[in-house]
Structure formats: structure tokens, C-alpha cells
Design a protein around this motif. Structure first.
Motif, mmCIF file in Angstrom:
data_model
loop_
_atom_site.group_PDB
_atom_site.id
_atom_site.type_symbol
_atom_site.label_atom_id
_atom_site.label_comp_id
_atom_site.label_asym_id
_atom_site.label_seq_id
_atom_site.Cartn_x
_atom_site.Cartn_y
_atom_site.Cartn_z
ATOM 1 N N ALA A 1 43.122 23.142 60.989
ATOM 2 C CA ALA A 1 43.727 24.477 60.846
ATOM 3 C C ALA A 1 43.348 25.064 59.496
ATOM 4 C CB ALA A 1 45.244 24.388 60.979
ATOM 5 N N PRO A 2 43.043 26.358 59.464
ATOM 6 C CA PRO A 2 42.690 26.971 58.181
ATOM 7 C C PRO A 2 43.873 26.969 57.226
ATOM 8 C CG PRO A 2 42.897 28.640 59.882
ATOM 9 C CD PRO A 2 43.026 27.307 60.557
ATOM 10 N N VAL A 3 43.584 26.692 55.982
ATOM 11 C CA VAL A 3 44.618 26.687 54.950
ATOM 12 C C VAL A 3 44.729 28.107 54.407
ATOM 13 C CG1 VAL A 3 45.276 25.766 52.708
ATOM 14 C CG2 VAL A 3 44.084 24.313 54.357
ATOM 15 N N PRO A 4 45.917 28.703 54.456
ATOM 16 C CA PRO A 4 46.047 30.053 53.932
ATOM 17 C C PRO A 4 45.844 30.073 52.422
ATOM 18 C CG PRO A 4 48.198 29.190 54.548
ATOM 19 C CD PRO A 4 47.176 28.175 54.969
ATOM 20 N N LEU A 5 45.021 30.985 51.967
ATOM 21 C CA LEU A 5 44.782 31.134 50.542
ATOM 22 C C LEU A 5 45.805 32.089 49.949
ATOM 23 C CD1 LEU A 5 40.916 31.551 50.633
ATOM 24 C CD2 LEU A 5 42.205 29.498 50.068
ATOM 25 N N ALA A 6 46.143 31.861 48.723
ATOM 26 C CA ALA A 6 47.077 32.759 48.054
ATOM 27 C C ALA A 6 46.397 34.104 47.828
ATOM 28 C CB ALA A 6 47.512 32.162 46.728
ATOM 29 N N ALA A 7 47.054 35.153 48.214
ATOM 30 C CA ALA A 7 46.495 36.492 48.039
ATOM 31 C C ALA A 7 46.524 36.866 46.560
ATOM 32 C CB ALA A 7 47.283 37.499 48.853
ATOM 33 N N GLN A 8 45.411 37.442 46.112
ATOM 34 C CA GLN A 8 45.375 37.897 44.727
ATOM 35 C C GLN A 8 46.146 39.195 44.612
ATOM 36 O OE1 GLN A 8 41.227 38.170 43.575
ATOM 37 N NE2 GLN A 8 41.633 36.695 41.966
ATOM 38 N N ASP A 9 46.850 39.340 43.507
ATOM 39 C CA ASP A 9 47.567 40.571 43.239
ATOM 40 C C ASP A 9 46.554 41.571 42.687
ATOM 41 O OD1 ASP A 9 49.582 42.410 42.906
ATOM 42 O OD2 ASP A 9 50.253 41.570 40.994
ATOM 43 N N MET A 10 46.241 42.596 43.469
ATOM 44 C CA MET A 10 45.221 43.567 43.101
ATOM 45 C C MET A 10 45.871 44.822 42.527
ATOM 46 S SD MET A 10 42.494 41.931 43.886
ATOM 47 C CE MET A 10 41.130 43.060 43.978
ATOM 48 N N ALA A 11 45.175 45.429 41.589
ATOM 49 C CA ALA A 11 45.617 46.679 40.983
ATOM 50 C C ALA A 11 44.575 47.750 41.275
ATOM 51 C CB ALA A 11 45.795 46.518 39.478
ATOM 52 N N GLU B 1 38.039 54.395 46.312
ATOM 53 C CA GLU B 1 39.062 53.507 45.749
ATOM 54 C C GLU B 1 38.352 52.401 44.983
ATOM 55 O OE1 GLU B 1 42.784 52.007 44.921
ATOM 56 O OE2 GLU B 1 42.480 53.784 46.134
ATOM 57 N N CYS B 2 38.993 51.894 43.932
ATOM 58 C CA CYS B 2 38.454 50.758 43.183
ATOM 59 C C CYS B 2 39.627 49.857 42.808
ATOM 60 C CB CYS B 2 37.700 51.228 41.939
ATOM 61 S SG CYS B 2 36.526 50.014 41.314
ATOM 62 N N ARG B 3 39.509 48.567 43.124
ATOM 63 C CA ARG B 3 40.581 47.608 42.854
ATOM 64 C C ARG B 3 40.031 46.411 42.093
ATOM 65 N NH1 ARG B 3 43.019 47.604 48.955
ATOM 66 N NH2 ARG B 3 43.706 49.767 48.929
ATOM 67 N N PHE B 4 40.910 45.764 41.338
ATOM 68 C CA PHE B 4 40.543 44.589 40.555
ATOM 69 C C PHE B 4 41.733 43.651 40.492
ATOM 70 C CE2 PHE B 4 42.395 47.693 37.756
ATOM 71 C CZ PHE B 4 43.221 46.959 36.918
ATOM 72 N N PRO B 5 41.492 42.342 40.257
ATOM 73 C CA PRO B 5 42.607 41.393 40.133
ATOM 74 C C PRO B 5 43.475 41.739 38.924
ATOM 75 C CG PRO B 5 40.527 40.245 40.422
ATOM 76 C CD PRO B 5 40.202 41.681 40.205
ATOM 77 N N ARG B 6 44.772 41.891 39.154
ATOM 78 C CA ARG B 6 45.700 42.299 38.102
ATOM 79 C C ARG B 6 45.735 41.297 36.943
ATOM 80 N NH1 ARG B 6 49.456 46.099 38.591
ATOM 81 N NH2 ARG B 6 49.490 45.973 40.853
ATOM 82 N N ASP B 7 45.658 40.000 37.246
ATOM 83 C CA ASP B 7 45.755 39.001 36.189
ATOM 84 C C ASP B 7 44.431 38.765 35.452
ATOM 85 O OD1 ASP B 7 44.526 37.849 38.357
ATOM 86 O OD2 ASP B 7 45.542 35.916 38.164
ATOM 87 N N ASN B 8 43.327 39.358 35.939
ATOM 88 C CA ASN B 8 42.030 39.201 35.280
ATOM 89 C C ASN B 8 41.227 40.489 35.456
ATOM 90 O OD1 ASN B 8 39.703 38.324 34.117
ATOM 91 N ND2 ASN B 8 39.333 36.651 35.537
ATOM 92 N N PRO B 9 41.465 41.507 34.639
ATOM 93 C CA PRO B 9 40.836 42.809 34.815
ATOM 94 C C PRO B 9 39.314 42.793 34.730
ATOM 95 C CG PRO B 9 42.531 42.914 33.121
ATOM 96 C CD PRO B 9 42.382 41.490 33.519
ATOM 97 N N ALA B 10 38.749 41.815 34.047
ATOM 98 C CA ALA B 10 37.292 41.767 33.922
ATOM 99 C C ALA B 10 36.633 41.051 35.098
ATOM 100 C CB ALA B 10 36.921 41.071 32.621
ATOM 101 N N ALA B 11 37.426 40.617 36.064
ATOM 102 C CA ALA B 11 36.883 39.856 37.193
ATOM 103 C C ALA B 11 36.369 40.772 38.302
ATOM 104 C CB ALA B 11 37.955 38.911 37.725
ATOM 105 N N ASP C 1 37.244 50.584 36.397
ATOM 106 C CA ASP C 1 37.766 51.020 35.105
ATOM 107 C C ASP C 1 39.235 50.626 35.074
ATOM 108 O OD1 ASP C 1 38.432 52.216 32.746
ATOM 109 O OD2 ASP C 1 38.348 54.257 33.519
ATOM 110 N N SER C 2 39.501 49.436 34.556
ATOM 111 C CA SER C 2 40.857 48.893 34.590
ATOM 112 C C SER C 2 41.708 49.343 33.425
ATOM 113 C CB SER C 2 40.795 47.370 34.607
ATOM 114 O OG SER C 2 40.213 46.911 33.404
#
Length: 141
Positions: free
Chosen positions: A12-22, A61-71, A116-117
Motif C-alpha cells: 500500500a502506498p505510504v501517504p506523504l506529509a503535505a508541504q505547507d505551501m505559500a 499563480e506561484c507557490r513555494f514551501p512556507r518553511d523553505n522559501p528558497a526551495a 518571489d517569496s
């Protein structure tokens, strides 16, 4: 029966934790004209469009990981060819995997670089040195 259940659980596929996107107010796309070799970086605000040759490129639209803006940036882009009646590309582009959702055009290529975070890297300053202080010696061992 137990073996079958155990096998099913292992496969069974293991659910991955969703990244919090901004959501970002804008982003940077790179434009390539394959015929002339011209490369241009486009800094667009959300909803802004720019005409490049026969293409009109819009950053929806443009989104980036909230905990790592340079990612990894994710941008929803719409590209319209002036000779066509409907958009030739509309969808999400990923900075880390540009070929995953690429625009298919014989002459032009467009991909997302970053969002542009609002993240501003701290300035790096050189340490102040006393000009009269002796230089450190390097010991060779």
C-alpha cells in the motif's frame, strides 16, 4: 489469509506529509528561443502577462514551501500563441522538474525558476581587520 493481508499492507502506498505551501506575489520564468538562442528571464507579478514573439505568457499563480522559501517553486502558467484560438499550454510547472510538465513548442521553451517569496538573504559583510595587526602564519605540517 494473514500473509495476504500483510502483503497488501506492505504494498500500500505510504501517504506523504503535505508541504505547507505559500502563495507568492510573483515569480521568475525563463524564456528560450531555440532558433536564435536568446534566453530571457521574466519577472512577472501574479496575473501579469508579457508578449514574446508570437507568444503571450501569463503567470497565474506561484507557490513555494512556507518553511523553505528558497526551495522548489511551483507556477501555474498560461501560454497563448497569437496564431491559435486557444491556449497552447496551461498548467503547473515545477522548478525542480521542468520536464514533468513542459510546454511543447518547436521554437520556444519556458520554465519556472523561482517564486518571489519576499525572502531577502542577509547581507554578507567582510569582517573588519586591523591594518596594523600581524598576519597569521600558516604552518605547514
Amino acid at each position: 489469509m494473514k500473509r495476504l493481508l500483510l502483503l497488501a499492507l506492505m504494498l500500500a502506498p505510504v501517504p506523504l506529509a503535505a508541504q505547507d505551501m505559500a502563495s507568492a506575489p510573483g515569480g521568475t520564468l525563463r524564456f528560450l528561443d531555440k532558433v536564435t538562442g536568446r534566453v530571457q528571464d521574466l519577472s512577472l507579478s501574479r496575473g501579469q502577462s508579457v508578449a514574446l514573439g508570437r507568444l503571450t505568457v501569463q503567470l497565474d499563480e506561484c507557490r513555494f514551501p512556507r518553511d523553505n522559501p528558497a526551495a522548489d517553486a511551483q507556477a501555474h502558467v498560461t501560454v497563448v500563441d497569437t496564431t491559435a484560438t486557444r491556449p497552447m499550454f496551461t498548467g503547473w510547472m515545477l522548478a525542480s522538474s521542468p520536464a514533468l510538465s513542459a510546454m511543447d513548442h518547436p521554437r520556444y521553451d519556458i520554465w519556472v525558476l523561482s517564486c518571489d517569496s519576499g525572502f531577502v538573504a542577509p547581507e554578507v559583510t567582510e569582517p573588519e581587520e586591523d591594518p596594523d595587526a600581524p598576519l597569521e602564519e600558516i604552518n605547514e605540517g
